[in-house]
Design a protein around this motif. Sequence first.
Motif, short mmCIF file in Angstrom:
data_model
loop_
_atom_site.label_atom_id
_atom_site.label_comp_id
_atom_site.label_asym_id
_atom_site.label_seq_id
_atom_site.Cartn_x
_atom_site.Cartn_y
_atom_site.Cartn_z
N GLN A 176 0.86 -1.18 0.00
CA GLN A 176 0.00 0.00 0.00
C GLN A 176 0.89 1.22 0.00
N HIS A 177 0.59 2.17 -0.88
CA HIS A 177 1.36 3.41 -0.85
C HIS A 177 0.44 4.60 -1.06
N GLY A 178 0.95 5.76 -0.65
CA GLY A 178 0.18 6.99 -0.74
C GLY A 178 1.07 8.16 -0.39
N SER A 179 0.48 9.36 -0.38
CA SER A 179 1.26 10.58 -0.15
C SER A 179 0.59 11.48 0.87
N VAL A 180 1.41 12.24 1.57
CA VAL A 180 0.96 13.28 2.49
C VAL A 180 1.49 14.60 1.96
N PRO A 181 0.62 15.47 1.43
CA PRO A 181 1.08 16.69 0.76
C PRO A 181 1.25 17.89 1.70
N LEU A 182 2.42 18.50 1.63
CA LEU A 182 2.61 19.77 2.33
C LEU A 182 2.04 20.92 1.52
N GLY B 274 -3.16 25.89 6.72
CA GLY B 274 -2.48 26.82 7.61
C GLY B 274 -1.49 26.18 8.55
N ILE B 275 -1.01 24.98 8.19
CA ILE B 275 -0.05 24.29 9.04
C ILE B 275 1.34 24.38 8.40
N GLY B 276 2.25 25.03 9.09
CA GLY B 276 3.61 25.17 8.59
C GLY B 276 4.46 23.99 9.04
N MET B 277 5.04 23.28 8.08
CA MET B 277 5.85 22.11 8.40
C MET B 277 6.79 21.85 7.24
N ASP B 278 8.05 21.49 7.53
CA ASP B 278 8.96 21.15 6.45
C ASP B 278 8.99 19.64 6.26
N LEU B 279 9.66 19.19 5.20
CA LEU B 279 9.65 17.77 4.86
C LEU B 279 10.31 16.91 5.93
N GLU B 280 11.37 17.43 6.54
CA GLU B 280 12.06 16.67 7.58
C GLU B 280 11.16 16.46 8.79
N THR B 281 10.46 17.53 9.20
CA THR B 281 9.55 17.43 10.34
C THR B 281 8.40 16.49 10.02
N LEU B 282 7.87 16.58 8.79
CA LEU B 282 6.77 15.71 8.39
C LEU B 282 7.20 14.24 8.44
N THR B 283 8.41 13.95 7.98
CA THR B 283 8.92 12.58 8.00
C THR B 283 8.97 12.04 9.42
N GLU B 284 9.52 12.83 10.33
CA GLU B 284 9.60 12.38 11.72
C GLU B 284 8.22 12.25 12.35
N SER B 285 7.30 13.14 11.99
CA SER B 285 5.94 13.07 12.52
C SER B 285 5.23 11.81 12.02
#
Length: 264
Positions: free
Chosen positions: A170-176, A203-214
């Motif tokens: 299963q794959h998918g994406s989480v878009p910033l 209105g949620i500010g997040m970078d790719l590195e933070t998103l990965t860890e989250s």
Amino acid sequence: MVKWRYIGNGPGSAEWNMAVDEALLRSFKKGDAPVLRLYGWEVPSLSFGRFSRPEEVLHLERLQSLKIPYARRMTGGGILVHGSDISYTLIVPGAWVKEKGVKENYRHLCRFLLTLYRQAGLEADFAQQKKCTLEHTDVCLAGTEAYDIVIDGKKIGGNAQRHTRNALLQHGSVPLSIDAERFEILFRQETGFEKSVTFEKLGIGMDLETLTESLKQAFCETYETVLYDEPLRKDEYALAVKLFNDKYTKEAWNVHAEDNVLQT
């Protein structure tokens, strides 16, 4: 507790990302640990569902002249644009599907995404639970399937599956964010970007590195598991290279989905 193998690949081309996914699925053997893979995209790029007809929906000559990479997925769904997003791939034993059933398994494997969004303060749920209008279209963000996740009635990301005898992927994406104007000119029809949301739109500010860890944290909390790092094995890497060269960089597969191209 079932421990999961974690593979963090960083940004890759559309062709390489899809080749690695298929290589991991084809290499999965009985007794292997389930896999969580997180990766990004060299942007801008697109991916197509297995049965998409990109020549009918996209101006392919514009993609080629603008040197925008694209690749056909081995899973279903429509045409998906990749901007600033993190994609995930899960590979689990085929027995899991038999135990839970396809629909319940899909719901189970999307739970960590609901955890992620709810931890970000968003009211997320499956479109079916929210009684959203379900509409299939070859433009992924313009339509909503039963197990797509919606926030305020709008779709966020997308998910798709592929089953083999030994495993399920299963794959998918989480878009910033998505640069909609940049992609609009590539489509022959309405894209439906206004029917979807991204973290930026919400209105949620997040970078790719933070998103990965989250994502990793939400995954471990949801399934009460731990991750251990194990990069691509030599056999997996070799198969990914072969798939990249013989399938995912070929127009016969990416545009026409011809069955004589290397298949699972």
